[in-house]
Motif scaffolding. Structure first.
Motif, mmCIF file in Angstrom:
data_model
loop_
_atom_site.group_PDB
_atom_site.id
_atom_site.type_symbol
_atom_site.label_atom_id
_atom_site.label_comp_id
_atom_site.label_asym_id
_atom_site.label_seq_id
_atom_site.Cartn_x
_atom_site.Cartn_y
_atom_site.Cartn_z
ATOM 1 N N GLN A 67 32.899 31.949 28.077
ATOM 2 C CA GLN A 67 31.622 31.342 27.727
ATOM 3 C C GLN A 67 30.824 31.060 28.998
ATOM 4 N N ARG A 68 29.530 31.167 28.882
ATOM 5 C CA ARG A 68 28.656 30.915 30.014
ATOM 6 C C ARG A 68 27.883 29.623 29.771
ATOM 7 N N GLU A 69 27.849 28.782 30.803
ATOM 8 C CA GLU A 69 27.034 27.569 30.787
ATOM 9 C C GLU A 69 26.243 27.530 32.074
ATOM 10 N N GLN A 70 24.975 27.794 31.991
ATOM 11 C CA GLN A 70 24.074 27.804 33.135
ATOM 12 C C GLN A 70 24.673 28.586 34.301
ATOM 13 N N GLN A 71 25.233 27.908 35.286
ATOM 14 C CA GLN A 71 25.760 28.567 36.477
ATOM 15 C C GLN A 71 27.287 28.620 36.506
ATOM 16 N N HIS A 72 27.919 28.281 35.389
ATOM 17 C CA HIS A 72 29.379 28.275 35.326
ATOM 18 C C HIS A 72 29.890 29.232 34.253
ATOM 19 N N LEU A 73 31.092 29.699 34.477
ATOM 20 C CA LEU A 73 31.804 30.508 33.507
ATOM 21 C C LEU A 73 33.015 29.702 33.057
ATOM 22 N N LEU A 74 33.148 29.513 31.753
ATOM 23 C CA LEU A 74 34.290 28.800 31.196
ATOM 24 C C LEU A 74 35.269 29.835 30.668
ATOM 25 N N LEU A 75 36.518 29.743 31.092
ATOM 26 C CA LEU A 75 37.536 30.710 30.709
ATOM 27 C C LEU A 75 38.658 30.026 29.949
ATOM 28 N N PHE A 76 38.974 30.560 28.801
ATOM 29 C CA PHE A 76 40.090 30.099 27.984
ATOM 30 C C PHE A 76 41.070 31.262 27.870
ATOM 31 N N ILE A 93 29.552 30.858 38.862
ATOM 32 C CA ILE A 93 29.211 32.281 38.774
ATOM 33 C C ILE A 93 28.855 32.851 40.135
ATOM 34 N N ALA A 94 28.201 32.073 40.965
ATOM 35 C CA ALA A 94 27.819 32.549 42.300
ATOM 36 C C ALA A 94 29.037 32.821 43.180
ATOM 37 N N SER A 95 30.168 32.228 42.867
ATOM 38 C CA SER A 95 31.368 32.429 43.688
ATOM 39 C C SER A 95 32.215 33.614 43.237
ATOM 40 N N ILE A 96 31.881 34.219 42.102
ATOM 41 C CA ILE A 96 32.664 35.348 41.587
ATOM 42 C C ILE A 96 32.335 36.607 42.387
ATOM 43 N N GLU A 97 33.375 37.241 42.920
ATOM 44 C CA GLU A 97 33.192 38.466 43.698
ATOM 45 C C GLU A 97 33.529 39.712 42.882
ATOM 46 N N LYS A 98 34.601 39.639 42.120
ATOM 47 C CA LYS A 98 35.080 40.819 41.403
ATOM 48 C C LYS A 98 35.734 40.406 40.093
ATOM 49 N N ILE A 99 35.543 41.250 39.076
ATOM 50 C CA ILE A 99 36.195 41.066 37.786
ATOM 51 C C ILE A 99 36.951 42.351 37.492
ATOM 52 N N GLN A 100 38.243 42.221 37.318
ATOM 53 C CA GLN A 100 39.096 43.374 37.052
ATOM 54 C C GLN A 100 39.554 43.304 35.590
ATOM 55 N N CYS A 101 39.145 44.283 34.798
ATOM 56 C CA CYS A 101 39.464 44.306 33.370
ATOM 57 C C CYS A 101 40.599 45.282 33.096
ATOM 58 N N SER A 110 37.371 35.019 42.969
ATOM 59 C CA SER A 110 36.220 34.285 43.485
ATOM 60 C C SER A 110 36.285 34.218 45.005
ATOM 61 N N SER A 111 35.165 33.837 45.604
ATOM 62 C CA SER A 111 35.081 33.782 47.065
ATOM 63 C C SER A 111 35.910 32.643 47.648
ATOM 64 N N GLU A 112 36.353 31.752 46.819
ATOM 65 C CA GLU A 112 37.164 30.620 47.280
ATOM 66 C C GLU A 112 38.647 30.973 47.317
ATOM 67 N N ALA A 142 25.826 41.420 42.484
ATOM 68 C CA ALA A 142 26.736 40.696 43.382
ATOM 69 C C ALA A 142 28.169 40.719 42.921
ATOM 70 N N ILE A 143 28.425 41.033 41.664
ATOM 71 C CA ILE A 143 29.770 40.999 41.090
ATOM 72 C C ILE A 143 30.217 42.439 40.785
ATOM 73 N N ILE A 144 31.386 42.788 41.252
ATOM 74 C CA ILE A 144 31.974 44.085 40.958
ATOM 75 C C ILE A 144 32.776 43.955 39.656
ATOM 76 N N ILE A 145 32.380 44.738 38.673
ATOM 77 C CA ILE A 145 33.103 44.735 37.384
ATOM 78 C C ILE A 145 33.795 46.067 37.250
ATOM 79 N N GLU A 146 35.118 46.037 37.235
ATOM 80 C CA GLU A 146 35.881 47.291 37.119
ATOM 81 C C GLU A 146 36.980 47.183 36.097
#
Length: 146
Positions: A67-76, A93-101, A110-112, A142-146
């Motif tokens: 789920q998305r809330e403004q600048q955050h992504l909530l993951l369950f 969301i700004a800290s997310i670098e890559k999403i691997q599916c 994330s960048s942290e 800015a986000i790599i989705i693969e």
């Protein structure tokens, strides 16, 4: 997840056959702890079988887990028996670098130096389509989705 659920159902089903054979060829069925063990097996087996049905997938859409809330992504993530979920995990969301599916799983880097892995009842193509619709064009750059 489908393959894992099928294997779990098979293993739990084999355990049920052993319990059935024990109840037929021994007097264990008269023991209260054995009846409790059979009831526990029935609960676990019904959960395994439920996760193999289309109803399970229909009741657990991706929007329930990501789920998305403004600048955050909530993951369950799925956990436990039946439709039980664990979470949420909050990610900026700004800290997310890559999403691997992958099929039935998603890893978000994330960048942290943080890594979130979530189990989902969806294919790789469904996950990629969902993430492409979730983020803005600027965020997708800015986000790599693969």
């Amino acid at each position: 997840m489908q393959k894992i659920n099928q294997r779990l159902a098979l293993i739990v089903g084999c355990f049920g056959i052993v319990l059935l054979l024990l109840s037929v060829f021994t007097g264990l069925f008269q023991q209260a702890w054995f009846v409790f063990l059979i009831a526990l097996w029935l609960f676990v087996f019904s959960s395994c079988c439920y996760r193999l049905t289309p109803l399970f997938i229909a009741r657990n859409p991706l929007s329930k887990f990501i789920q998305r809330e403004q600048q955050h992504l909530l993951l369950f993530t799925l956990s436990g028996f039946f439709d039980r979920t664990h979470g949420p995990q909050w990610l900026l969301i700004a800290s997310i670098e890559k999403i691997q599916c992958r099929d039935d799983q998603c890893t978000i880097f994330s960048s942290e130096q943080r890594q979130c892995v979530i189990s989902l009842p969806a294919s790789k193509a469904e996950l990629m389509h969902y993430f492409n619709g979730l983020f803005t064009e600027h965020e997708k750059q800015a986000i790599i989705i693969e």
